[in-house]
Design a protein around this motif. Structure first.
Motif, mmCIF file in Angstrom:
data_model
loop_
_atom_site.group_PDB
_atom_site.id
_atom_site.type_symbol
_atom_site.label_atom_id
_atom_site.label_comp_id
_atom_site.label_asym_id
_atom_site.label_seq_id
_atom_site.Cartn_x
_atom_site.Cartn_y
_atom_site.Cartn_z
ATOM 1 N N VAL A 11 -11.484 -32.114 -27.450
ATOM 2 C CA VAL A 11 -11.956 -32.664 -28.717
ATOM 3 C C VAL A 11 -12.673 -33.975 -28.395
ATOM 4 C CG1 VAL A 11 -11.287 -33.635 -30.945
ATOM 5 C CG2 VAL A 11 -10.108 -31.612 -30.049
ATOM 6 N N PRO A 12 -13.906 -34.158 -28.862
ATOM 7 C CA PRO A 12 -14.617 -35.405 -28.570
ATOM 8 C C PRO A 12 -13.982 -36.589 -29.288
ATOM 9 C CG PRO A 12 -15.881 -34.073 -30.115
ATOM 10 C CD PRO A 12 -14.717 -33.237 -29.681
ATOM 11 N N GLU A 13 -13.313 -37.415 -28.537
ATOM 12 C CA GLU A 13 -12.638 -38.575 -29.112
ATOM 13 C C GLU A 13 -12.790 -39.753 -28.149
ATOM 14 O OE1 GLU A 13 -8.599 -39.166 -31.566
ATOM 15 O OE2 GLU A 13 -8.281 -38.523 -29.512
ATOM 16 N N ALA A 14 -13.188 -40.892 -28.670
ATOM 17 C CA ALA A 14 -13.437 -42.073 -27.853
ATOM 18 C C ALA A 14 -12.240 -42.406 -26.972
ATOM 19 C CB ALA A 14 -13.779 -43.268 -28.749
ATOM 20 N N GLY A 15 -12.507 -42.599 -25.686
ATOM 21 C CA GLY A 15 -11.455 -42.957 -24.752
ATOM 22 C C GLY A 15 -10.755 -41.781 -24.114
ATOM 23 N N ARG A 16 -11.030 -40.551 -24.626
ATOM 24 C CA ARG A 16 -10.369 -39.362 -24.076
ATOM 25 C C ARG A 16 -11.349 -38.340 -23.539
ATOM 26 N NH1 ARG A 16 -5.388 -37.807 -28.201
ATOM 27 N NH2 ARG A 16 -4.078 -39.624 -27.752
ATOM 28 N N THR A 17 -12.613 -38.543 -23.782
ATOM 29 C CA THR A 17 -13.608 -37.566 -23.354
ATOM 30 C C THR A 17 -14.699 -38.246 -22.551
ATOM 31 O OG1 THR A 17 -15.025 -35.777 -24.122
ATOM 32 C CG2 THR A 17 -15.051 -37.776 -25.439
ATOM 33 N N LYS A 18 -15.250 -37.523 -21.570
ATOM 34 C CA LYS A 18 -16.324 -38.017 -20.689
ATOM 35 C C LYS A 18 -15.988 -39.384 -20.101
ATOM 36 C CE LYS A 18 -18.898 -35.625 -20.135
ATOM 37 N NZ LYS A 18 -18.730 -34.447 -19.240
ATOM 38 N N GLU A 31 -17.962 -40.341 -26.693
ATOM 39 C CA GLU A 31 -17.592 -39.415 -27.772
ATOM 40 C C GLU A 31 -18.834 -38.788 -28.402
ATOM 41 O OE1 GLU A 31 -16.250 -39.784 -32.392
ATOM 42 O OE2 GLU A 31 -15.274 -41.154 -30.979
ATOM 43 N N LEU A 32 -19.822 -39.622 -28.711
ATOM 44 C CA LEU A 32 -21.036 -39.115 -29.359
ATOM 45 C C LEU A 32 -21.839 -38.227 -28.423
ATOM 46 C CD1 LEU A 32 -22.118 -42.333 -31.294
ATOM 47 C CD2 LEU A 32 -21.010 -40.287 -32.214
ATOM 48 N N LEU A 33 -21.846 -38.569 -27.139
ATOM 49 C CA LEU A 33 -22.558 -37.746 -26.165
ATOM 50 C C LEU A 33 -21.915 -36.364 -26.069
ATOM 51 C CD1 LEU A 33 -24.706 -37.510 -23.931
ATOM 52 C CD2 LEU A 33 -22.965 -38.328 -22.317
ATOM 53 N N HIS A 34 -20.585 -36.323 -25.988
ATOM 54 C CA HIS A 34 -19.894 -35.031 -25.932
ATOM 55 C C HIS A 34 -20.151 -34.224 -27.206
ATOM 56 C CE1 HIS A 34 -15.870 -32.730 -25.123
ATOM 57 N NE2 HIS A 34 -16.934 -31.967 -24.986
ATOM 58 N N GLY A 213 -30.697 -34.582 -25.603
ATOM 59 C CA GLY A 213 -31.898 -35.279 -25.162
ATOM 60 C C GLY A 213 -32.257 -36.449 -26.059
ATOM 61 N N LYS A 214 -32.192 -36.233 -27.360
ATOM 62 C CA LYS A 214 -32.532 -37.314 -28.298
ATOM 63 C C LYS A 214 -31.551 -38.470 -28.186
ATOM 64 C CE LYS A 214 -32.862 -34.353 -31.773
ATOM 65 N NZ LYS A 214 -33.075 -33.783 -33.127
ATOM 66 N N TYR A 215 -30.274 -38.149 -27.983
ATOM 67 C CA TYR A 215 -29.282 -39.224 -27.878
ATOM 68 C C TYR A 215 -29.429 -39.975 -26.560
ATOM 69 C CZ TYR A 215 -24.891 -41.752 -28.193
ATOM 70 O OH TYR A 215 -23.944 -42.758 -28.244
ATOM 71 N N LEU A 216 -29.658 -39.263 -25.470
ATOM 72 C CA LEU A 216 -29.810 -39.935 -24.178
ATOM 73 C C LEU A 216 -31.044 -40.828 -24.147
ATOM 74 C CD1 LEU A 216 -28.817 -37.224 -21.547
ATOM 75 C CD2 LEU A 216 -27.539 -39.257 -22.252
ATOM 76 N N ALA A 217 -32.114 -40.398 -24.796
ATOM 77 C CA ALA A 217 -33.305 -41.242 -24.866
ATOM 78 C C ALA A 217 -33.019 -42.521 -25.655
ATOM 79 C CB ALA A 217 -34.457 -40.471 -25.523
#
Length: 445
Positions: A11-18, A31-34, A213-217
């Protein structure tokens, strides 16, 4: 034939993902990237001729509606069960096969470049093979599919090393099972992986339009590297410009042994690196110590345009290197001529100079060998090196104002300086000793 795709995810959650992206990205950015990864994968799965199941990690305080808000109405949502990764994947496949499906493909969510055609291809492979894999470049796999649950595919004790794919295939072949393959993709686990995605994105409109792609840019990290030497007359004005940028990017001053009040005047909130005199040496040292995805090399006497970071990110969506157009505050006709020639040079001759604010993809900068450590014309030679590599330059719409302090008063005097600088560049191209050229180029500080 009933077919199913299992999306296997946290589950994409800040501090627990990526978390391997941190601290390069903030927990919220991770979180937003995931989330972007999941949205891109969902769109591809929606066009695939298979039912979709989402299996997510069951952790304390995890909010299932987060997943449902991303994937919407799918066939089913289930918590992963089992001790290790292999057991959890096997259990998910076994549960879906119990529902009557004849072919099932399980995919991870670190591969936002997966396409529905790859999934359809995997189902086709299963018409002839017992197992199908989609390998990742780092030695793992992002996709595994089969026609019945096979424990042999999930018997490894660890899954975090670079031979997972190879070892799993050996086990299956030893058991007499046939194995097929689909496209090899890049995992997105580290900041280096993100830079690789951006590089591929520049040549692929589909990736540019993806949520990832849009978020990474939008979030590409920029490091501003400023070489300084005896800049007490300009350093305070530059810091006024940087005030609105200091919390939005990395800013590094690299001093070349100033003997005036330059260091005293640099505010404590900025990072100062001590180096040896020489603009190329200083900028290279700053680049080595930086952490940005994009490196902006800025002269101390330059005046940035409004919203420079957004301008840089806009250009870098399509280019691996670029600069700002140049302008002077002087109303002198020949300074206007110098501006026009300089800006035209970028488009026509594919050459940019340091006072135009060179910005470049981090990996490309080091691949190009950094700035050649010459006593003069390091920026010119760097541009020539990029040109030889076939790198296409981009130019920002907004102008960077640079000081005309090198140009003396008077029209004739300005023309002489322009002519001399052009002559020195010609001498460099012709192979004249750079130290001789340097002696002809007066240090005005």
């Amino acid at each position: 034939m009933r077919q199913a795709v299992i999306i296997f995810t946290r589950v994409p959650e800040a501090g627990r993902t990526k978390t391997r992206m941190m601290p390069h990205l903030t927990p919220k950015q991770c979180e937003l990237l995931h989330t972007c990864f999941l949205e891109d994968i969902r769109k591809e799965c929606e066009t695939c001729s298979a039912d979709v199941f989402v299996y997510y990690t069951l952790e304390k305080n995890i909010n299932e509606p987060i997943i449902k808000s991303i994937f919407g109405k799918q066939t089913g949502y289930f918590a992963q069960t089992g001790e290790g990764l292999g057991e959890r994947m096997y259990n998910a496949l076994a549960e879906v096969f119990e529902k009557g499906y004849e072919k099932c493909v399980l995919i991870g969510t670190d591969v936002p470049e997966v396409q529905s055609t790859y999934l359809e291809n995997a189902f086709e492979v299963l018409s002839e093979k017992d197992v199908v894999f989609g390998q990742t470049v780092d030695g793992g796999y992002y996709l595994v599919g089969m026609k019945k649950p096979l424990k042999e595919a999930f018997g490894l004790s660890e899954y975090g090393h670079g031979t997972v794919f190879e070892e799993t295939v050996k086990v299956l072949e030893k058991a007499g099972l046939t194995v097929g393959y689909v496209e090899i993709l890049e995992d997105m686990d580290t900041p280096e992986d993100l830079r690789g995605y951006r590089a591929r994105m520049r040549d692929c409109e589909r990736l540019k339009q993806s949520e990832t792609g849009k978020y990474l840019a939008k979030i590409a990290k920029i490091s501003i590297i400023i070489p300084v030497y005896n800049e007490e007359k300009t350093i305070e004005k530059l810091q006024e410009q940087l005030e609105d940028l200091k919390d939005k990017c990395e800013i590094l001053f690299v001093d070349g042994g100033s003997t005036d009040r330059t260091l005293e005047l640099i505010r404590q909130e900025y990072t100062v690196i001590q180096g040896f005199k020489g603009r190329a040496v200083q900028m290279n040292e700053g680049a080595k110590r930086s952490t940005g995805d994009i490196l902006l090399f800025l002269h101390c006497d330059s005046e940035l345009p409004e919203r420079p970071l957004a301008e840089i990110r806009r250009v870098m969506k399509d280019h691996a290197a670029g600069c700002f157009g140049i302008a002077f505050h002087s109303r002198n006709f020949f300074m206007w001529t110098c501006k026009v020639i300089s800006n035209h040079r970028i488009k026509d001759r594919k050459v940019m100079f340091g006072d135009q604010g060179i910005f470049v993809d981090r990996d490309l900068f080091f691949e190009a060998g950094m700035f050649p450590e010459l006593p003069i014309m390091e920026d010119y030679q760097f541009s020539l090196n990029l040109k030889e590599m076939g790198v296409k330059l981009g130019m920002a719409k907004r102008r960077i104002y640079t000081s005309d302090r090198r140009f003396p008063k008077g029209t004739i005097s300005k023309l002489k300086v322009m002519w001399k600088m052009n002559r020195l560049r010609k001498m460099h191209r012709d192979g004249v000793d750079i130290h001789l050229i340097s002696q002809m180029y007066k240090d005005i500080r």
